[in-house]
Design a protein around this motif. Structure first.
Motif, PDB file in Angstrom:
ATOM      1  N   PRO A   4       0.833  -1.214   0.000  1.00 14.18           N
ATOM      2  CA  PRO A   4       0.000   0.000   0.000  1.00 14.18           C
ATOM      3  C   PRO A   4       0.867   1.264   0.000  1.00 14.18           C
ATOM      4  CG  PRO A   4       0.032  -0.979   2.183  1.00 14.18           C
ATOM      5  CD  PRO A   4       0.761  -1.925   1.275  1.00 14.18           C
ATOM      6  N   PRO A   5       0.263   2.411  -0.230  1.00 23.83           N
ATOM      7  CA  PRO A   5       1.021   3.675  -0.178  1.00 23.83           C
ATOM      8  C   PRO A   5       1.689   3.854   1.197  1.00 23.83           C
ATOM      9  CG  PRO A   5      -1.197   4.042  -1.042  1.00 23.83           C
ATOM     10  CD  PRO A   5      -1.134   2.617  -0.590  1.00 23.83           C
ATOM     11  N   ASP A   6       2.715   4.657   1.232  1.00 27.68           N
ATOM     12  CA  ASP A   6       3.476   4.853   2.462  1.00 27.68           C
ATOM     13  C   ASP A   6       2.617   5.338   3.629  1.00 27.68           C
ATOM     14  OD1 ASP A   6       5.823   3.975   1.349  1.00 27.68           O
ATOM     15  OD2 ASP A   6       6.526   5.985   0.812  1.00 27.68           O
ATOM     16  N   VAL A   8      -0.535   4.790   4.216  1.00 26.69           N
ATOM     17  CA  VAL A   8      -1.366   3.676   4.684  1.00 26.69           C
ATOM     18  C   VAL A   8      -0.507   2.684   5.456  1.00 26.69           C
ATOM     19  CG1 VAL A   8      -2.819   1.746   3.940  1.00 26.69           C
ATOM     20  CG2 VAL A   8      -3.013   3.955   2.793  1.00 26.69           C
ATOM     21  N   ALA A   9       0.683   2.411   4.946  1.00 31.77           N
ATOM     22  CA  ALA A   9       1.593   1.486   5.623  1.00 31.77           C
ATOM     23  C   ALA A   9       1.977   2.014   7.000  1.00 31.77           C
ATOM     24  CB  ALA A   9       2.835   1.257   4.769  1.00 31.77           C
ATOM     25  N   LEU A  10       2.168   3.322   7.125  1.00 32.22           N
ATOM     26  CA  LEU A  10       2.510   3.911   8.422  1.00 32.22           C
ATOM     27  C   LEU A  10       1.386   3.689   9.440  1.00 32.22           C
ATOM     28  CD1 LEU A  10       4.335   5.706  10.222  1.00 32.22           C
ATOM     29  CD2 LEU A  10       3.010   7.651   9.364  1.00 32.22           C
ATOM     30  N   VAL A  11       0.158   3.928   9.031  1.00 29.38           N
ATOM     31  CA  VAL A  11      -0.979   3.732   9.936  1.00 29.38           C
ATOM     32  C   VAL A  11      -1.106   2.258  10.322  1.00 29.38           C
ATOM     33  CG1 VAL A  11      -3.493   3.925  10.152  1.00 29.38           C
ATOM     34  CG2 VAL A  11      -2.206   5.766   9.073  1.00 29.38           C
ATOM     35  N   ALA A  12      -0.987   1.367   9.350  1.00 31.44           N
ATOM     36  CA  ALA A  12      -1.101  -0.070   9.632  1.00 31.44           C
ATOM     37  C   ALA A  12       0.007  -0.525  10.572  1.00 31.44           C
ATOM     38  CB  ALA A  12      -1.052  -0.868   8.330  1.00 31.44           C
ATOM     39  N   ARG A  13       1.243  -0.106  10.296  1.00 25.33           N
ATOM     40  CA  ARG A  13       2.363  -0.508  11.170  1.00 25.33           C
ATOM     41  C   ARG A  13       2.209   0.046  12.574  1.00 25.33           C
ATOM     42  NH1 ARG A  13       5.780   0.447   6.493  1.00 25.33           N
ATOM     43  NH2 ARG A  13       6.165   2.514   7.341  1.00 25.33           N
ATOM     44  N   THR A  14       1.666   1.253  12.702  1.00 31.15           N
ATOM     45  CA  THR A  14       1.446   1.826  14.029  1.00 31.15           C
ATOM     46  C   THR A  14       0.476   0.959  14.818  1.00 31.15           C
ATOM     47  OG1 THR A  14       1.836   4.053  13.169  1.00 31.15           O
ATOM     48  CG2 THR A  14       0.690   3.876  15.280  1.00 31.15           C
ATOM     49  N   THR A  58      -6.976  -4.457  13.075  1.00 31.94           N
ATOM     50  CA  THR A  58      -7.115  -3.141  12.449  1.00 31.94           C
ATOM     51  C   THR A  58      -5.950  -2.855  11.512  1.00 31.94           C
ATOM     52  OG1 THR A  58      -8.362  -2.317  14.346  1.00 31.94           O
ATOM     53  CG2 THR A  58      -7.357  -0.669  12.900  1.00 31.94           C
ATOM     54  N   GLY A  59      -4.732  -3.146  11.965  1.00 37.35           N
ATOM     55  CA  GLY A  59      -3.566  -2.943  11.102  1.00 37.35           C
ATOM     56  C   GLY A  59      -3.657  -3.755   9.818  1.00 37.35           C
ATOM     57  N   THR A  60      -4.125  -4.986   9.940  1.00 35.80           N
ATOM     58  CA  THR A  60      -4.260  -5.851   8.763  1.00 35.80           C
ATOM     59  C   THR A  60      -5.343  -5.337   7.823  1.00 35.80           C
ATOM     60  OG1 THR A  60      -3.532  -7.726  10.100  1.00 35.80           O
ATOM     61  CG2 THR A  60      -4.656  -8.232   8.031  1.00 35.80           C
ATOM     62  N   LEU A  61      -6.473  -4.919   8.363  1.00 36.67           N
ATOM     63  CA  LEU A  61      -7.555  -4.400   7.518  1.00 36.67           C
ATOM     64  C   LEU A  61      -7.138  -3.117   6.805  1.00 36.67           C
ATOM     65  CD1 LEU A  61     -10.696  -4.988   9.793  1.00 36.67           C
ATOM     66  CD2 LEU A  61      -9.913  -6.367   7.860  1.00 36.67           C
ATOM     67  N   VAL A  62      -6.388  -2.267   7.500  1.00 37.22           N
ATOM     68  CA  VAL A  62      -5.901  -1.035   6.872  1.00 37.22           C
ATOM     69  C   VAL A  62      -4.913  -1.375   5.762  1.00 37.22           C
ATOM     70  CG1 VAL A  62      -4.481   1.019   7.270  1.00 37.22           C
ATOM     71  CG2 VAL A  62      -6.326   0.468   8.852  1.00 37.22           C
ATOM     72  N   GLU A  98      -5.141  10.214  -0.419  1.00 35.69           N
ATOM     73  CA  GLU A  98      -4.424   8.983  -0.733  1.00 35.69           C
ATOM     74  C   GLU A  98      -4.889   7.834   0.178  1.00 35.69           C
ATOM     75  OE1 GLU A  98       0.189   7.647  -1.548  1.00 35.69           O
ATOM     76  OE2 GLU A  98      -0.208   9.343  -0.233  1.00 35.69           O
ATOM     77  N   PHE A  99      -5.089   8.139   1.457  1.00 30.67           N
ATOM     78  CA  PHE A  99      -5.559   7.125   2.403  1.00 30.67           C
ATOM     79  C   PHE A  99      -6.975   6.680   2.036  1.00 30.67           C
ATOM     80  CE2 PHE A  99      -7.352   5.589   6.393  1.00 30.67           C
ATOM     81  CZ  PHE A  99      -6.334   4.790   6.885  1.00 30.67           C
ATOM     82  N   LYS A 100      -7.839   7.641   1.764  1.00 29.60           N
ATOM     83  CA  LYS A 100      -9.229   7.313   1.403  1.00 29.60           C
ATOM     84  C   LYS A 100      -9.286   6.534   0.088  1.00 29.60           C
ATOM     85  CE  LYS A 100     -11.265  11.258   3.774  1.00 29.60           C
ATOM     86  NZ  LYS A 100     -11.948  12.545   3.607  1.00 29.60           N
ATOM     87  N   ALA A 101      -8.444   6.908  -0.867  1.00 28.69           N
ATOM     88  CA  ALA A 101      -8.435   6.223  -2.166  1.00 28.69           C
ATOM     89  C   ALA A 101      -8.013   4.764  -2.014  1.00 28.69           C
ATOM     90  CB  ALA A 101      -7.507   6.950  -3.135  1.00 28.69           C
ATOM     91  N   HIS A 102      -7.165   4.475  -1.049  1.00 26.51           N
ATOM     92  CA  HIS A 102      -6.736   3.097  -0.796  1.00 26.51           C
ATOM     93  C   HIS A 102      -7.923   2.212  -0.437  1.00 26.51           C
ATOM     94  CE1 HIS A 102      -4.168  -0.218   0.408  1.00 26.51           C
ATOM     95  NE2 HIS A 102      -4.741  -0.234   1.602  1.00 26.51           N
TER      96      HIS A 102
END
Length: 112
Positions: A4-6, A8-14, A58-62, A98-102
């Motif tokens: 995913p975009p960076d 989105v990846a940041l939110v998921a990893r958090t 949540t991280g996985t779904l994101v 970008e997050f919403k488009a994902h």
């Protein structure tokens, strides 16, 4: 599936890191109970394990862009708002196009 975009990846990893910290804390709690005169009920472990699972899910779904992930991400991010530098930044990322488009949300064009 590609990465995913960076943002989105940041939110998921958090979310994954917070879930991992909760699990480590659960292990520490278990160690304390065995070695010190403290007691916790099984409900304590169930609630803590449930929170860790929620953040991991949540991280996985994101990461995969599942629509329910946006809502769960908002809910899980509420606790981060206690740390404004972290919470506000993640909240702004989740408001980005970008997050919403994902997640397949259609972004209206900017007004002329």
């Amino acid at each position: 599936m590609r990465r995913p975009p960076d943002c989105v990846a940041l939110v998921a990893r958090t979310h994954w890191v917070v879930g991992g910290v909760i699990l480590v804390s659960l292990g520490l709690l278990r160690w304390m109970v065995e070695n010190f005169p403290v007691e916790f009920s099984a409900r304590t472990y169930a609630i803590t394990g449930g929170l860790a699972a929620l953040y991991g899910l949540t991280g996985t779904l994101v990461w995969f862009g599942v629509p329910g992930g946006r809502l769960l991400s908002r809910v899980c991010t509420l606790i981060y708002l206690a740390r404004p530098n972290l919470g506000s930044r993640l909240w702004e990322i989740m408001d980005s196009g970008e997050f919403k488009a994902h997640f397949g949300v259609k972004i209206p064009p900017p007004p002329l």
